[in-house]
Design a protein around this motif. Sequence first.
Motif, PDB file in Angstrom:
ATOM      1  N   GLU A   1      -8.899  -4.899 -10.997  1.00 43.07           N
ATOM      2  CA  GLU A   1      -7.914  -3.935 -10.360  1.00 43.07           C
ATOM      3  C   GLU A   1      -6.635  -4.105 -11.056  1.00 43.07           C
ATOM      4  OE1 GLU A   1      -5.579  -3.964  -6.257  1.00 43.07           O
ATOM      5  OE2 GLU A   1      -7.738  -3.993  -6.033  1.00 43.07           O
ATOM      6  N   VAL A   2      -5.931  -3.198 -11.513  1.00 38.76           N
ATOM      7  CA  VAL A   2      -4.661  -2.996 -12.224  1.00 38.76           C
ATOM      8  C   VAL A   2      -3.597  -2.793 -11.210  1.00 38.76           C
ATOM      9  CG1 VAL A   2      -3.369  -2.054 -14.001  1.00 38.76           C
ATOM     10  CG2 VAL A   2      -5.940  -1.869 -14.224  1.00 38.76           C
ATOM     11  N   CYS A   3      -2.569  -3.781 -11.186  1.00 40.51           N
ATOM     12  CA  CYS A   3      -1.285  -3.673 -10.344  1.00 40.51           C
ATOM     13  C   CYS A   3      -0.140  -2.906 -11.209  1.00 40.51           C
ATOM     14  CB  CYS A   3      -1.219  -4.986  -9.711  1.00 40.51           C
ATOM     15  SG  CYS A   3       0.307  -4.903  -8.806  1.00 40.51           S
ATOM     16  N   LEU A   4       0.265  -1.996 -10.744  1.00 40.13           N
ATOM     17  CA  LEU A   4       1.364  -1.277 -11.437  1.00 40.13           C
ATOM     18  C   LEU A   4       2.650  -1.645 -10.965  1.00 40.13           C
ATOM     19  CD1 LEU A   4       0.066   2.272 -12.009  1.00 40.13           C
ATOM     20  CD2 LEU A   4       0.170   0.427 -13.644  1.00 40.13           C
TER      21      LEU A   4
ATOM     22  N   GLU B   1       4.453  13.783  -5.517  1.00 44.27           N
ATOM     23  CA  GLU B   1       3.116  13.221  -5.141  1.00 44.27           C
ATOM     24  C   GLU B   1       2.514  12.512  -5.962  1.00 44.27           C
ATOM     25  OE1 GLU B   1       0.890  17.073  -4.830  1.00 44.27           O
ATOM     26  OE2 GLU B   1       1.075  17.444  -6.769  1.00 44.27           O
ATOM     27  N   LYS B   2       1.532  11.900  -5.657  1.00 41.79           N
ATOM     28  CA  LYS B   2       0.562  11.053  -6.630  1.00 41.79           C
ATOM     29  C   LYS B   2       1.525   9.677  -6.804  1.00 41.79           C
ATOM     30  CE  LYS B   2      -2.291  14.736  -7.736  1.00 41.79           C
ATOM     31  NZ  LYS B   2      -3.002  15.502  -8.800  1.00 41.79           N
ATOM     32  N   LEU B   3       2.158   9.183  -6.160  1.00 45.95           N
ATOM     33  CA  LEU B   3       2.987   8.112  -6.394  1.00 45.95           C
ATOM     34  C   LEU B   3       2.513   6.677  -5.620  1.00 45.95           C
ATOM     35  CD1 LEU B   3       6.619   9.540  -6.536  1.00 45.95           C
ATOM     36  CD2 LEU B   3       5.286   8.767  -8.593  1.00 45.95           C
TER      37      LEU B   3
ATOM     38  N   GLY C   1       4.973   0.684  -3.796  1.00 52.41           N
ATOM     39  CA  GLY C   1       5.565  -0.748  -3.456  1.00 52.41           C
ATOM     40  C   GLY C   1       6.719  -1.170  -4.355  1.00 52.41           C
ATOM     41  N   THR C   2       6.789  -0.665  -5.628  1.00 51.13           N
ATOM     42  CA  THR C   2       7.549  -1.339  -6.539  1.00 51.13           C
ATOM     43  C   THR C   2       8.787  -0.231  -6.968  1.00 51.13           C
ATOM     44  OG1 THR C   2       6.118  -0.529  -8.432  1.00 51.13           O
ATOM     45  CG2 THR C   2       6.094  -2.798  -7.446  1.00 51.13           C
TER      46      THR C   2
END
Length: 92
Positions: free
Chosen positions: A3-6, A22-24, A29-30
């Motif tokens: 899993e990649v955390c952006l 959209e698609k954010l 969370g950051t």
Amino acid sequence: AEEVCLILRILSMGRNNIKNIEKLDEVCGTLEQLWMSYSQISSLEGLSELNNLTTLFLGNNSIKSFSKLEKIVSERRSIVDIHQTKRISKSN
């Protein structure tokens, strides 16, 4: 699969003829600053998930109503810097 955390704090997408926020989901969370001026945005749907948003640039769009933004600000009080040149579409 791993899993990649952006971790994205500033997203500048102005002047791209974007119509919707959209698609954010992956950066909700950051993300602290969202720059979307000079686009085709007419609705502020999609902002409520951006929990850490403090700065919002929306100048020169066709936003029909700011009630969604007003609700977010009153509930969370996290958005402290809003830049908007009002070019509100009239529906009459």
